[in-house]
Design a protein around this motif. Structure first.
Motif, PDB file in Angstrom:
ATOM      1  N   ARG A 256       0.832  -1.208   0.000  1.00 28.91           N
ATOM      2  CA  ARG A 256       0.000   0.000   0.000  1.00 28.91           C
ATOM      3  C   ARG A 256       0.862   1.252   0.000  1.00 28.91           C
ATOM      4  O   ARG A 256       0.580   2.213  -0.715  1.00 28.91           O
ATOM      5  CB  ARG A 256      -0.959  -0.016   1.195  1.00 28.91           C
ATOM      6  CG  ARG A 256      -1.764   1.263   1.359  1.00 28.91           C
ATOM      7  CD  ARG A 256      -2.533   1.630   0.083  1.00 28.91           C
ATOM      8  NE  ARG A 256      -3.097   2.959   0.156  1.00 28.91           N
ATOM      9  CZ  ARG A 256      -2.477   4.085  -0.194  1.00 28.91           C
ATOM     10  NH1 ARG A 256      -1.227   4.061  -0.627  1.00 28.91           N
ATOM     11  NH2 ARG A 256      -3.096   5.246  -0.123  1.00 28.91           N
TER      12      ARG A 256
ATOM     13  N   HIS B 219     -13.236  -2.014   4.191  1.00 28.88           N
ATOM     14  CA  HIS B 219     -12.039  -1.175   4.069  1.00 28.88           C
ATOM     15  C   HIS B 219     -12.400   0.240   3.631  1.00 28.88           C
ATOM     16  O   HIS B 219     -11.970   1.227   4.231  1.00 28.88           O
ATOM     17  CB  HIS B 219     -11.053  -1.804   3.077  1.00 28.88           C
ATOM     18  CG  HIS B 219      -9.907  -0.912   2.754  1.00 28.88           C
ATOM     19  ND1 HIS B 219      -9.779  -0.306   1.538  1.00 28.88           N
ATOM     20  CD2 HIS B 219      -8.869  -0.495   3.509  1.00 28.88           C
ATOM     21  CE1 HIS B 219      -8.692   0.446   1.546  1.00 28.88           C
ATOM     22  NE2 HIS B 219      -8.123   0.345   2.724  1.00 28.88           N
ATOM     23  N   ILE B 220     -13.196   0.365   2.601  1.00 29.70           N
ATOM     24  CA  ILE B 220     -13.584   1.678   2.083  1.00 29.70           C
ATOM     25  C   ILE B 220     -14.384   2.448   3.133  1.00 29.70           C
ATOM     26  O   ILE B 220     -14.181   3.655   3.336  1.00 29.70           O
ATOM     27  CB  ILE B 220     -14.391   1.543   0.772  1.00 29.70           C
ATOM     28  CG1 ILE B 220     -13.552   0.840  -0.305  1.00 29.70           C
ATOM     29  CG2 ILE B 220     -14.901   2.891   0.287  1.00 29.70           C
ATOM     30  CD1 ILE B 220     -12.270   1.559  -0.672  1.00 29.70           C
TER      31      ILE B 220
ATOM     32  N   THR C 245       0.740   6.993   2.900  1.00 28.03           N
ATOM     33  CA  THR C 245      -0.524   7.104   3.620  1.00 28.03           C
ATOM     34  C   THR C 245      -0.486   8.244   4.641  1.00 28.03           C
ATOM     35  O   THR C 245      -1.399   8.383   5.443  1.00 28.03           O
ATOM     36  CB  THR C 245      -0.878   5.777   4.322  1.00 28.03           C
ATOM     37  OG1 THR C 245       0.216   5.413   5.176  1.00 28.03           O
ATOM     38  CG2 THR C 245      -1.151   4.683   3.313  1.00 28.03           C
TER      39      THR C 245
ATOM     40  N   LYS D 114      -4.640  -4.867   3.520  1.00 28.10           N
ATOM     41  CA  LYS D 114      -5.787  -5.682   3.110  1.00 28.10           C
ATOM     42  C   LYS D 114      -5.213  -7.002   2.600  1.00 28.10           C
ATOM     43  O   LYS D 114      -4.457  -7.001   1.626  1.00 28.10           O
ATOM     44  CB  LYS D 114      -6.567  -5.013   1.982  1.00 28.10           C
ATOM     45  CG  LYS D 114      -7.076  -3.623   2.302  1.00 28.10           C
ATOM     46  CD  LYS D 114      -7.586  -2.933   1.057  1.00 28.10           C
ATOM     47  CE  LYS D 114      -6.402  -2.610   0.185  1.00 28.10           C
ATOM     48  NZ  LYS D 114      -6.518  -1.583  -0.781  1.00 28.10           N
TER      49      LYS D 114
ATOM     50  N   HIS E 184      -2.724   1.117   5.777  1.00 25.46           N
ATOM     51  CA  HIS E 184      -3.708   0.044   5.766  1.00 25.46           C
ATOM     52  C   HIS E 184      -3.181  -1.185   5.049  1.00 25.46           C
ATOM     53  O   HIS E 184      -2.406  -1.093   4.110  1.00 25.46           O
ATOM     54  CB  HIS E 184      -5.074   0.461   5.214  1.00 25.46           C
ATOM     55  CG  HIS E 184      -5.070   1.508   4.158  1.00 25.46           C
ATOM     56  ND1 HIS E 184      -4.817   2.831   4.404  1.00 25.46           N
ATOM     57  CD2 HIS E 184      -5.304   1.429   2.846  1.00 25.46           C
ATOM     58  CE1 HIS E 184      -4.901   3.518   3.276  1.00 25.46           C
ATOM     59  NE2 HIS E 184      -5.185   2.692   2.318  1.00 25.46           N
TER      60      HIS E 184
ATOM     61  N   LEU F 255      -5.440   0.573   9.578  1.00 25.34           N
ATOM     62  CA  LEU F 255      -6.609  -0.246   9.264  1.00 25.34           C
ATOM     63  C   LEU F 255      -6.129  -1.607   8.776  1.00 25.34           C
ATOM     64  O   LEU F 255      -5.295  -1.687   7.876  1.00 25.34           O
ATOM     65  CB  LEU F 255      -7.446   0.422   8.174  1.00 25.34           C
ATOM     66  CG  LEU F 255      -7.791   1.900   8.379  1.00 25.34           C
ATOM     67  CD1 LEU F 255      -8.607   2.411   7.194  1.00 25.34           C
ATOM     68  CD2 LEU F 255      -8.520   2.116   9.682  1.00 25.34           C
TER      69      LEU F 255
ATOM     70  N   VAL G  82      -2.552   7.112   7.882  1.00 28.20           N
ATOM     71  CA  VAL G  82      -3.560   6.049   7.929  1.00 28.20           C
ATOM     72  C   VAL G  82      -3.060   4.874   7.074  1.00 28.20           C
ATOM     73  O   VAL G  82      -3.549   4.635   5.970  1.00 28.20           O
ATOM     74  CB  VAL G  82      -4.942   6.551   7.440  1.00 28.20           C
ATOM     75  CG1 VAL G  82      -6.000   5.465   7.632  1.00 28.20           C
ATOM     76  CG2 VAL G  82      -5.355   7.815   8.171  1.00 28.20           C
TER      77      VAL G  82
ATOM     78  N   VAL H 190     -12.564   7.316   8.951  1.00 26.90           N
ATOM     79  CA  VAL H 190     -11.353   7.846   9.584  1.00 26.90           C
ATOM     80  C   VAL H 190     -10.963   9.173   8.932  1.00 26.90           C
ATOM     81  O   VAL H 190     -10.625  10.139   9.628  1.00 26.90           O
ATOM     82  CB  VAL H 190     -10.200   6.820   9.520  1.00 26.90           C
ATOM     83  CG1 VAL H 190      -8.870   7.457   9.916  1.00 26.90           C
ATOM     84  CG2 VAL H 190     -10.492   5.630  10.425  1.00 26.90           C
ATOM     85  N   ALA H 191     -11.028   9.240   7.616  1.00 29.12           N
ATOM     86  CA  ALA H 191     -10.688  10.489   6.919  1.00 29.12           C
ATOM     87  C   ALA H 191     -11.594  11.633   7.371  1.00 29.12           C
ATOM     88  O   ALA H 191     -11.123  12.752   7.615  1.00 29.12           O
ATOM     89  CB  ALA H 191     -10.770  10.290   5.406  1.00 29.12           C
TER      90      ALA H 191
ATOM     91  N   LEU I  60     -11.990   3.571   5.957  1.00 33.77           N
ATOM     92  CA  LEU I  60     -11.110   4.632   5.467  1.00 33.77           C
ATOM     93  C   LEU I  60     -11.862   5.961   5.361  1.00 33.77           C
ATOM     94  O   LEU I  60     -11.364   7.003   5.789  1.00 33.77           O
ATOM     95  CB  LEU I  60     -10.515   4.231   4.115  1.00 33.77           C
ATOM     96  CG  LEU I  60      -9.441   5.141   3.546  1.00 33.77           C
ATOM     97  CD1 LEU I  60      -8.281   5.310   4.505  1.00 33.77           C
ATOM     98  CD2 LEU I  60      -8.962   4.576   2.210  1.00 33.77           C
TER      99      LEU I  60
END
Length: 151
Positions: A49, A113-114, A55, A67, A65, A102, A63, A120-121, A117
């Motif tokens: 990522r 996940h989306i 990030t 996955k 993450h 995450l 942030v 949190v944003a 995210l």
């Protein structure tokens, strides 16, 4: 309220000299907390990522993450650094002092996940939210404020 962030998932005033060290700590902590049994796969997912773009967000927050199928269930780990992690690039050029990580199973990459995210944003745009994370004395203060925003 869903408890994505348990108090034991919050590490306050920890020392990490670099982004790589922070991602390593997050991956080790994920194993310790039972979020995964596979350190290497989670660490690779964090690195993959970051290879797409940093990030690091704004105002000292990142942030990261991961996955992947090695993650048993969606979780969040929070790090508040004792000193800035200067090699972690951010949108506004600020040094990173906080990571809200995450961790999401691969099958939930397009859903959970989306959603996490995005929440949190949005929360990071709230100064009061950021200030709780900046000044909390206890891990449960951090977990409570984040869980309230993720529910």
């Amino acid at each position: 309220m869903t408890e994505f962030v348990k108090p034991q998932n919050v590490l306050l005033d920890i020392a990490c000299a670099s982004k790589a060290e922070a991602l390593d700590l997050l991956s080790r902590k994920a194993v310790e907390l039972g979020i995964t049994e596979d350190y290497d796969t989670v660490r690779t997912a964090f690195d993959a990522r970051e290879a797409e773009g940093s990030t690091g967000m704004m105002d000292g927050f990142a942030v990261p993450h991961a996955k992947c199928d090695a993650i048993a269930g969606a979780a969040v780990i929070v790090l508040r650094f004792a000193n800035a992690v200067a090699d972690w690039e951010s949108i506004d050029g600020s040094d990173i002092m906080f990571a809200i990580a995450l961790l999401v199973p691969g099958a939930e990459a397009g859903t959970t996940h989306i959603q996490l995210l995005a929440k949190v944003a949005r929360a990071l745009m709230d100064e009061e939210f950021r200030n709780v994370i900046r000044t909390a004395d206890q891990p449960d203060q951090v977990s409570d404020v984040i869980n309230a925003r993720l529910d």
